[in-house]
Design a protein around this motif. Structure first.
Motif, PDB file in Angstrom:
ATOM      1  N   LYS A   1       0.808  -1.219   0.000  1.00  0.00           N
ATOM      2  CA  LYS A   1       0.000   0.000   0.000  1.00  0.00           C
ATOM      3  C   LYS A   1       0.839   1.267   0.000  1.00  0.00           C
ATOM      4  CE  LYS A   1      -4.218  -1.807   0.512  1.00  0.00           C
ATOM      5  NZ  LYS A   1      -5.336  -1.551  -0.398  1.00  0.00           N
ATOM      6  N   THR A   2       2.171   1.116   0.096  1.00  0.00           N
ATOM      7  CA  THR A   2       3.000   2.302   0.276  1.00  0.00           C
ATOM      8  C   THR A   2       2.823   3.306  -0.853  1.00  0.00           C
ATOM      9  OG1 THR A   2       4.625   0.896   1.373  1.00  0.00           O
ATOM     10  CG2 THR A   2       5.342   3.088   0.704  1.00  0.00           C
ATOM     11  N   THR A   3       2.986   2.854  -2.069  1.00  0.00           N
ATOM     12  CA  THR A   3       2.872   3.769  -3.211  1.00  0.00           C
ATOM     13  C   THR A   3       1.456   4.307  -3.332  1.00  0.00           C
ATOM     14  OG1 THR A   3       4.590   2.515  -4.354  1.00  0.00           O
ATOM     15  CG2 THR A   3       3.241   4.002  -5.685  1.00  0.00           C
TER      16      THR A   3
ATOM     17  N   PRO B   1       9.396   0.285  -7.262  1.00  0.00           N
ATOM     18  CA  PRO B   1       8.575  -0.794  -6.732  1.00  0.00           C
ATOM     19  C   PRO B   1       7.959  -1.655  -7.839  1.00  0.00           C
ATOM     20  CG  PRO B   1       7.295   1.205  -6.792  1.00  0.00           C
ATOM     21  CD  PRO B   1       8.677   1.572  -7.297  1.00  0.00           C
ATOM     22  N   LEU B   2       7.434  -2.783  -7.406  1.00  0.00           N
ATOM     23  CA  LEU B   2       6.627  -3.617  -8.298  1.00  0.00           C
ATOM     24  C   LEU B   2       5.291  -2.937  -8.555  1.00  0.00           C
ATOM     25  CD1 LEU B   2       7.027  -7.248  -6.895  1.00  0.00           C
ATOM     26  CD2 LEU B   2       7.422  -6.562  -9.258  1.00  0.00           C
ATOM     27  N   PRO B   3       4.721  -3.104  -9.747  1.00  0.00           N
ATOM     28  CA  PRO B   3       3.340  -2.632  -9.954  1.00  0.00           C
ATOM     29  C   PRO B   3       2.394  -3.498  -9.114  1.00  0.00           C
ATOM     30  CG  PRO B   3       4.098  -3.851 -11.867  1.00  0.00           C
ATOM     31  CD  PRO B   3       5.294  -3.696 -10.977  1.00  0.00           C
ATOM     32  N   THR B   4       1.513  -2.882  -8.359  1.00  0.00           N
ATOM     33  CA  THR B   4       0.600  -3.645  -7.494  1.00  0.00           C
ATOM     34  C   THR B   4      -0.635  -4.091  -8.242  1.00  0.00           C
ATOM     35  OG1 THR B   4      -0.420  -1.583  -6.737  1.00  0.00           O
ATOM     36  CG2 THR B   4       1.412  -2.466  -5.425  1.00  0.00           C
ATOM     37  N   LYS B   5      -1.004  -3.389  -9.307  1.00  0.00           N
ATOM     38  CA  LYS B   5      -2.184  -3.755 -10.097  1.00  0.00           C
ATOM     39  C   LYS B   5      -1.837  -3.656 -11.579  1.00  0.00           C
ATOM     40  CE  LYS B   5      -5.376  -2.024  -6.574  1.00  0.00           C
ATOM     41  NZ  LYS B   5      -6.403  -1.014  -6.221  1.00  0.00           N
TER      42      LYS B   5
ATOM     43  N   TRP C   1       9.792   2.859 -13.346  1.00  0.00           N
ATOM     44  CA  TRP C   1       9.960   4.132 -12.644  1.00  0.00           C
ATOM     45  C   TRP C   1       9.934   3.961 -11.124  1.00  0.00           C
ATOM     46  CZ3 TRP C   1       4.961   7.443 -13.945  1.00  0.00           C
ATOM     47  CH2 TRP C   1       3.812   6.703 -13.614  1.00  0.00           C
ATOM     48  N   SER C   2      10.517   4.981 -10.468  1.00  0.00           N
ATOM     49  CA  SER C   2      10.639   4.955  -9.012  1.00  0.00           C
ATOM     50  C   SER C   2       9.410   5.589  -8.360  1.00  0.00           C
ATOM     51  CB  SER C   2      11.883   5.719  -8.565  1.00  0.00           C
ATOM     52  OG  SER C   2      11.730   7.105  -8.850  1.00  0.00           O
TER      53      SER C   2
ATOM     54  N   MET D   1      17.243   7.909 -15.995  1.00  0.00           N
ATOM     55  CA  MET D   1      15.845   8.268 -15.739  1.00  0.00           C
ATOM     56  C   MET D   1      15.752   9.463 -14.792  1.00  0.00           C
ATOM     57  SD  MET D   1      13.769   4.636 -15.614  1.00  0.00           S
ATOM     58  CE  MET D   1      14.833   3.808 -14.444  1.00  0.00           C
ATOM     59  N   LEU D   2      16.660   9.530 -13.815  1.00  0.00           N
ATOM     60  CA  LEU D   2      16.672  10.679 -12.903  1.00  0.00           C
ATOM     61  C   LEU D   2      16.989  11.955 -13.663  1.00  0.00           C
ATOM     62  CD1 LEU D   2      16.697  12.052 -10.112  1.00  0.00           C
ATOM     63  CD2 LEU D   2      19.082  11.330  -9.865  1.00  0.00           C
TER      64      LEU D   2
END
Length: 1526
Positions: free
Chosen positions: A90-92, A123-127, A225-226, A282-283
């Protein structure tokens, strides 16, 4: 978005639009919050973020508050995110939600990004949408495909379908298992390894899909992406008006030493011990290209700093950079805030779907269009949808009028949702301001005083024109504060003017508002019940809400929902169900998902989910603070409370330790955002506070109910001194320690942290526990309460002593205090039927006319006819009045006062209309409309104490003529009328078995109660049958004082109970069978007044009593049979108290009882009496070893064996007044006296001379313990008429000393304590000799004795017959080592002085004016503490002797009669006027042995409680019904 600018004409049109109640196309509301989301990577900006928190954020908070009245909040998602949020990924998502919230509510700045040379966590995509996931797996290896399908599951409940990343703990079950740290560490390590594999799998697949042309570059980027980039995209790149709301701080560190991996990896992305070039690319694209392309250069602040091998960045090395950074940050944020205030934006209005209820809408439409001239009431149980219904009515009502003919006005208030809608004064003022605007009336004419404001409101309604019909909507009347009599509904017009309709809603039973409305609104058609939705309509509502959220649920899940809706379909339950099912995934197994079956269990489930998301400790503590608060908490108060809670802080700061240990404000905000429409703001004590909107959320489990009841019972004490919290809670709830975990935790806190505020701790339960019939014990009066009336339709309680004090019956709080500043007290109270004013008479023959609405009063001296002395002298005032006032009677327009044979009639303004004498004594007067005066007098002269065969009375009806307005004559008006002779119901006969004192009629006149000598007879006018209620034992009804037509007895409002008060006890009988149900004995003084609540005023079966003990007690008859945890109590005031140094027993004596208490439990072990029929006790004594005791019982001297509980010796001895155990406790001196006039006839014939010369013969006999052998006898005569002084025995049994008379002078007569031989006399011929009041033993000084008189203390050397020391300030108290004394004058103050010279060494209580009251004070045997009790303040104060610090100030439940400390100085035993004996532990927090003793004591006590089946049964009987009711 910035608020559009309006022209003056447009503003006027907008105001008209709003004030007419047109709720469509409204502008956004102005926000009161500045909320900034700070985006950064974690490790490389910690120095800057810590400095901002420490130095800048407090300044910005103060600036916003002082300059603009705004609240400043900072969102830093780099700490405070739970492990549970990581587990559920849930962090992102939380970060994105908070960015949206900041953009939605913040004034001015809402997003600030700090970018350096670190791209950050990716992170990993959550959905992942279904189509996209299938593309990824199609190009993945078999191993990656298996891994992806293991961790991602398809959710068909979403539109479109999604593959969702599973919680970590669903596979690695110990991921958050803190109970097993090693297993948790292993699972977390495995997860990080698995997450790396998943990341590689999706990124490789995304790159392959990009190469194949099936993914765009943006699609591929989303898998790489971050979190920081996602935040920047959301907060800057995709945001609107970024130049007004965002800032970017770019920092470049030169010469980073990459080889120092331990430091460099904090500031730059490292992969395989090298700089991660992909991340840097990317940064660079984000920082150097895309952000500058969106933000103007003025919004980008750039810094360059040099690398330091000491941590990379160091606040000492880089101090100049850091100072410039925080100053620039402050300046730029202030600029954006000021700019934002000028163009503000905020929350948009939410709208909700409304389904069904067509029949109710039609009924209300008929009311609005019809001719009814009374308000309409919507009522129903909590959660049934009243607010939604009223909102729908308000929205539709404008369409019920033809638009061309009418321009209707809708005035809408949802009460309790805003500060101004929570109290009746601000509410009516707001309504009047709106009406004044619409009717073009100057609003400066709106009154401030409430009664005038109510009248003004009603007059404004009469101005409503025909073409602008007015509809007023008041939702949730029960949410109004009870202050100012809001619940009496006197402010609501019962009859409405033409073209005015008022629609209100309320709960049934709460504050009796619905019953009150039924009394003032005659039409039953104007009451509309809102019932539950029904199963089908509930499903329709759920489908609509799910669709709006792009959600659905499976058929199997719908089956479960249908089952639950069949059991409960209240709208609140349906909303709670929606909040649950919207989260359901289609792949969830049926056994994994369930719905609670009730509103309360659904609430618990919702709160449990929020605890999992935001942290159990944080959520539980925050919501508990709100629930436990009296009226809610302000945001600042709640933030302070949580910031003082170390348990919460330790739990919150898992990932980041800021320099200031204070809760991030946003943590509470996130919780509140997850409870939409369940928490609201309202006003309390002039402050906006957060509280529960639905009452069901405030209803807790049994331990919360117990705590709430205990706090309610303690409310009057805690209102006066909150430091009494610990002793009140422990004294009431210690029996529940072993059965209620949260209560145990609270008591533990009281006995640890609470010792700093109250070091006197109850050893066992010392106060009334929750569960019995006692609802409140109101203790605000300083003197006995002689007057009591229930006012404000049963919501308030008016009591009088020397002040008028009004209590709120729903909370026990003081609503109003009116102080007429009288000498003495008020002895009679009469209230007008409309309860607008009252009249009270005082013991000083004054009368007071008091306006109960405004608090204004007139205090006047009663002037009897012919007495023209309007300014009596002080000496005259002190004399008893010649014509004392006996009573007052009040109507709405007039009142009457009467003396024994005279009455006067006045207007309610105090104008005297008539004075009329009577031939015989006046018994009672009633003032009827007209005014008509109904007078009941005797028909013959009879003394109050005279017994006659029949009491004959006269009822006289007199009419006071209306004043002639043309007649300016000052001549007094005449009273005219006639009279009837009757035989009174008050029949006195010489046959006491048939004596009837009074008749009492029930309110509905269905029952008649006859008060007899031995009880009561109840006659039913329906069945024409009698029931007899017999008082127990030797209890009898007694009439005393001036004859009245009333008695302290009454019926309950439903006629189920008959209540009677005899002396200090309340007896409750069942009317149906006449049986005695219970007796209530919590007053410790004679009960003066008894009142019952009528059925129209409260709905509860309450009775109220007041007593000589200065308390007013409210009883709930429905709980009359409930067993409360008893407190051992004797029948009368404690007269003597003894404790043993070797055995845990307490010996307590009253006038009629001698009881042995267990010091460990406070329970009575046995009652000692040598006479099986009972005894009268004069004095007692107890050996220090606890083996033997002595008692003066009904003319006998008795020695008791305390182990056998049997007397060892009994002999007749009359008039014993002292026992003195001496000679190593082997002998006891029994001192008695006998009047010389009774046994020695005088030779004088002059009776007066004989009386003057008569005195006492004092006899002292020393008996052996325990056999009672007489060792010796001593006797002497004294001439004084008052009782002889007590004897004393000096240290080491050296001398036995009596005060005798020799040649009319007092002398000290010394005897040998062992043989009884006379040693010598000591003349008391020192200067300024005064009559000695007591003798004091001087520790360690066998030849010294202290002689105390009213002015001083004299220390006499009785061996040398010399004055050793004179102490001008000594009250007779001395420390056990003989070094210090105490001076405690009755006028106040307490000092410790050196005994050898009288020098004050410590002032414990300054010379404050506390009144002139008796005090009890002494040193504890260890000399560590001083105990002080003041009978005026009724508090026990404990002081530490070595520094004089007060460590306790405990409010006593009754007057203290005796107090003694245990030999070890660890405890204090107290005997009260109400017969209670209690023990308190002295737990000085600075004395480790005291604190340890408390812990050991409580541990031993709790072990004993665990095996006490009798007490456990009582506790269980209270707990079980409470749990069922929840």
């Amino acid at each position: 978005m910035p608020e559009p600018q309006y022209t003056q004409e447009q503003e006027n049109e907008l105001l008209q639009h709003i004030f007419f109640g047109k709720l469509d196309n409204l502008p956004n509301l102005a926000s009161k919050i500045v909320r900034i989301f700070t985006s950064s990577t974690f490790t490389d900006t910690s120095m800057e973020r810590n400095s901002l928190m420490q130095h800048t954020y407090p300044k910005l908070k103060e600036y916003c508050r002082e300059k603009h009245g705004l609240e400043f909040q900072v969102v830093d998602m780099r700490w405070g995110v739970r492990d549970e949020a990581t587990d559920d990924h849930k962090t992102t998502e939380l970060c994105m939600q908070e960015i949206d919230n900041c953009q939605r509510v913040s004034v001015g700045p809402n997003f600030v990004v700090f970018l350096g040379q670190k791209y950050g966590y990716r992170p990993l995509p959550t959905k992942i949408e279904e189509d996209e996931f299938l593309k990824i797996t199609s190009v993945s290896s078999s191993e990656d495909d298996k891994l992806l399908n293991q961790w991602y599951k398809l959710d068909l409940n979403n539109f479109p379908s999604l593959y969702c990343l599973q919680p970590v703990s669903s596979i690695f079950t110990n991921f958050t298992n803190r109970a097993h740290p090693r297993l948790m560490e292993e699972d977390q390590s495995q997860w990080w390894e698995t997450m790396g594999k998943l990341n590689r799998a999706v990124r490789v697949a995304a790159a392959e899909l990009l190469q194949q042309g099936r993914f765009t570059a943006q699609d591929n980027h989303r898998y790489n992406w971050s979190v920081t980039e996602q935040e920047v995209v959301r907060g800057i790149l995709n945001a609107k008006d970024v130049q007004e709301h965002t800032l970017a701080f770019f920092r470049h560190i030169e010469n980073i030493n990459v080889s120092l991996l331990r430091h460099s990896m904090k500031f730059i992305d490292i992969a395989a011990k090298q700089v991660d070039t992909e991340a840097q690319r990317m940064l660079s694209d984000l920082r150097d290209v895309r952000v500058p392309a969106t933000l103007p250069e003025s919004a980008i602040l750039r810094y360059t700093v040099q690398w330091s091998d000491d941590d990379g960045l160091n606040k000492n090395v880089h101090a100049e950079y850091l100072q410039d950074f925080i100053e620039t940050f402050y300046r730029r944020i202030v600029e954006l805030i000021d700019q934002g205030v000028r163009a503000q934006h905020a929350l948009a209005a939410n709208s909700q779907d409304f389904q069904g209820r067509i029949d109710i809408l039609e009924r209300v439409r008929n009311y609005v269009q019809g001719s009814s001239n009374q308000p309409l009431v919507l009522w129903g149980e909590g959660g049934c949808g009243k607010s939604s219904m009223l909102a729908k009515i308000a929205a539709d009502s404008s369409s019920w009028f033809p638009p061309k003919q009418y321009n209707p006005i809708r005035l809408i208030r949802f009460l309790g949702t805003t500060p101004d809608s929570s109290s009746i004064g601000p509410l009516l003022r707001s309504v009047c301001q709106q009406l004044c605007f619409l009717y073009q009336v100057p609003d400066n004419t709106i009154p401030v005083e409430l009664s005038q404001l109510i009248n003004y409101f009603k007059r404004l309604l009469e101005k409503t024109p025909a073409d602008k019909p007015l509809c007023i909507f008041f939702d949730s009347l029960d949410q109004l504060s009870s202050a100012d009599g809001a619940h009496s509904m006197s402010w609501l017009p019962p009859t409405l003017p033409n073209y005015v309709k008022i629609i209100v809603s309320t709960l049934p039973g709460i504050f009796n508002i619905l019953s009150t409305l039924r009394n003032i609104i005659e039409s039953r058609e104007n009451f509309v019940q809102i019932k539950p939705l029904g199963e089908e309509l509930a499903k329709t509502v759920l489908v609509a809400r799910l669709s709006r959220q792009h959600r659905k649920i499976t058929d199997t899940q719908w089956e479960l929902v249908h089952e639950r809706l069949a059991e409960c379909n209240l709208p609140l339950y349906v909303k709670l169900v929606f909040d649950e099912i919207k989260l359901w995934k289609s792949y969830a197994q049926p056994q994994e998902k369930d719905l609670a079956t009730t509103v309360s269990t659904s609430i618990n489930k919702l709160l449990g989910r929020i605890e999992n998301q935001h942290g159990h400790i944080l959520v539980e503590h925050a919501l508990s603070y709100i629930t436990a608060s009296k009226s809610g908490l302000s945001e600042a108060e709640l933030e302070d409370l949580i910031s003082l809670d170390e348990t919460v802080l330790n739990d919150v700061y898992q990932y980041h330790l800021p320099p200031i240990r204070r809760i991030p404000p946003l943590l509470w905000t996130r919780i509140r955002n997850d409870l939409p429409n369940y928490l609201v703001e309202r006003e309390a004590d002039g402050v906006s506070v957060v509280c529960w909107y639905h009452r069901q959320f405030a209803e807790g489990k049994n331990d919360v109910k117990l705590m709430s009841d205990a706090l309610r019972l303690s409310s009057s004490v805690l209102a006066a001194d909150p430091n009494n919290l610990a002793c009140q809670i422990i004294g009431r709830l210690i029996p529940f320690y072993t059965t209620c975990r949260k209560i145990a935790s609270f008591i533990d806190q009281c006995e640890s942290n609470g010792l700093q505020h109250m070091a006197l701790v109850p050893a066992y339960n010392t106060l009334a526990s929750p569960g019995g019939p006692l609802v409140y014990s109101l203790e605000a009066h300083q003197f006995a309460v002689y007057g009591l009336e229930v006012v404000s339709a049963g919501q308030h309680l008016l009591t009088v002593s020397n002040k008028f004090i009004v209590f709120d019956l729903s909370s026990g709080d003081i609503v109003r205090i009116i102080d007429p500043r009288i000498e003495g007290i008020m002895t009679y109270l009469s209230v007008a039927p409309d309860q607008r004013y009252c009249v009270a008479i005082t013991i000083s023959n004054q009368y007071i006319i008091c306006n109960l609405l405004t608090g204004d009063f007139f205090l006047r001296d009663y002037q009897a006819p012919g007495n023209s002395n309007k300014n009596p002298t002080k000496s005259a005032v002190s004399q008893p009045p010649a014509y004392p006032l006996l009573g007052a009677a009040v109507s709405n327009t007039h009142f009457a006062l009467w003396t024994s044979k005279m009455y006067q009639v006045y207007t309610n303004k105090g104008e005297l209309l008539a004075t009329q004498p009577t031939r015989y004594q006046i018994i009672q007067i009633e003032v009827l409309p007209g005014p008509e005066i109904e007078i009941i007098c005797r028909s013959e002269d009879v003394r109050d104490d005279q017994e006659i065969a029949r009491d004959r009375l006269t009822i006289n009806y007199c009419f006071v003529p209306n004043p002639d307005t043309d007649d300016n004559s000052t001549e007094q008006r005449c009273l005219t009328g006639g009279f009837k002779n009757i035989h009174s119901a008050l029949i006195l006969t010489r046959d006491k078995r048939r004596m009837i004192f009074a008749f009492m009629l029930s309110n509905d006149e269905n029952y008649l109660m006859a008060v007899t000598f031995k009880g009561f007879k109840i006659f039913s006018f329906r069945s024409y049958l009698w029931k007899t209620c017999v008082l127990p034992g030797s209890v009898r009804n007694i009439m005393s004082g001036t004859k009245r037509l009333t008695y302290t007895a009454a019926f309950s409002h439903d006629n189920r109970y008959c209540i009677a008060c005899i002396k200090s006890i309340v007896y409750i009988f069942g009317v149906e069978w006449g049986e005695l149900l219970t007796s209530l004995d919590l007053h410790f003084g004679r009960i003066l007044v008894l009142k019952g609540l009528s059925s129209a005023s409260g709905g509860n079966n309450y009775v109220i009593t007041t007593g000589m003990d200065k308390t007013t007690k409210v009883w709930n008859l429905e709980n009359a049979r409930e067993k409360s945890i008893s407190i051992s109590q004797m029948d009368k005031a404690i007269e003597m108290l003894h404790i043993s140094t070797e055995t845990p027993i307490i010996l307590a004596q009253t006038r009629t009882q001698l009881c042995l208490f267990d010091m460990k439990t406070g329970l009575i072990l046995t009652q000692l009496s040598a006479n099986q029929h009972g005894s009268m006790y004069q004095c007692t004594a107890l050996c220090a070893n606890g083996l033997f005791a002595a008692a003066a019982e009904s003319g006998n001297f008795v020695i008791w064996d305390m182990e056998e509980r049997k007397p060892t010796f009994v002999t007749p001895v009359l008039n014993i007044y002292q026992f003195l155990i001496h000679t190593a406790e082997t002998m006891i001196l029994v001192v008695s006296h006998e009047s010389l006039s009774s046994g020695a006839p005088s030779a004088s014939n002059n009776a007066n001379a004989n009386s003057a010369q008569a005195g006492h013969i004092v006899r002292a006999a020393s008996y052996a313990i325990p056999d009672g052998d007489v060792v010796y006898k001593i006797s002497f005569n004294i001439k004084r008429m008052n009782l002889p002084k007590q004897a004393a025995c000096t240290v080491d049994d050296t001398y036995l000393i009596f005060i005798e008379e020799k040649k009319n002078n007092d002398v000290l007569s010394l005897y040998d304590p062992i043989t009884g031989e006379h040693v010598h006399n000591v003349k008391l011929n020192y200067n300024n000799y005064k009559d000695i009041t007591s003798m004091v033993i001087i520790p360690k000084q066998p030849f010294l004795i202290g002689l105390i008189d009213v002015e001083k203390g004299v220390v006499m050397n009785v061996r040398d017959k010399k004055v050793h020391l004179i102490l001008p300030k000594w009250s007779g108290q001395i420390s056990y080592d003989g070094k210090y004394g105490l001076y405690a004058p009755t006028r106040g103050g307490l000092e410790i002085f050196e005994f050898r010279n009288g020098k004050v060494v410590r002032t414990l209580i300054g010379k404050v004016a506390e009144g002139v009251f008796d005090v009890i004070t002494f040193f504890t045997p260890t000399n560590n503490h001083v105990i002080y009790y003041n009978k005026g303040k009724r508090t026990i104060r404990v002081f530490r002797t070595k520094d004089g610090r007060q460590i306790a100030d405990m409010k006593c439940p009754a007057k203290v009669r005796q107090a003694v400390a245990t030999q070890d100085g660890q405890a204090l035993v107290v005997g009260y006027e109400d017969g209670a004996v209690q023990m308190f532990l002295i737990a000085d927090p600075f004395e480790p042995e005291n604190v340890e003793h408390l812990k050991q004591w409580r541990q031993q006590q709790l072990e004993a409680m665990a095996v006490d089946p009798a007490q456990q049964e009582t506790i269980d009987q209270y707990i079980e019904p409470s749990v069922e009711s929840i």
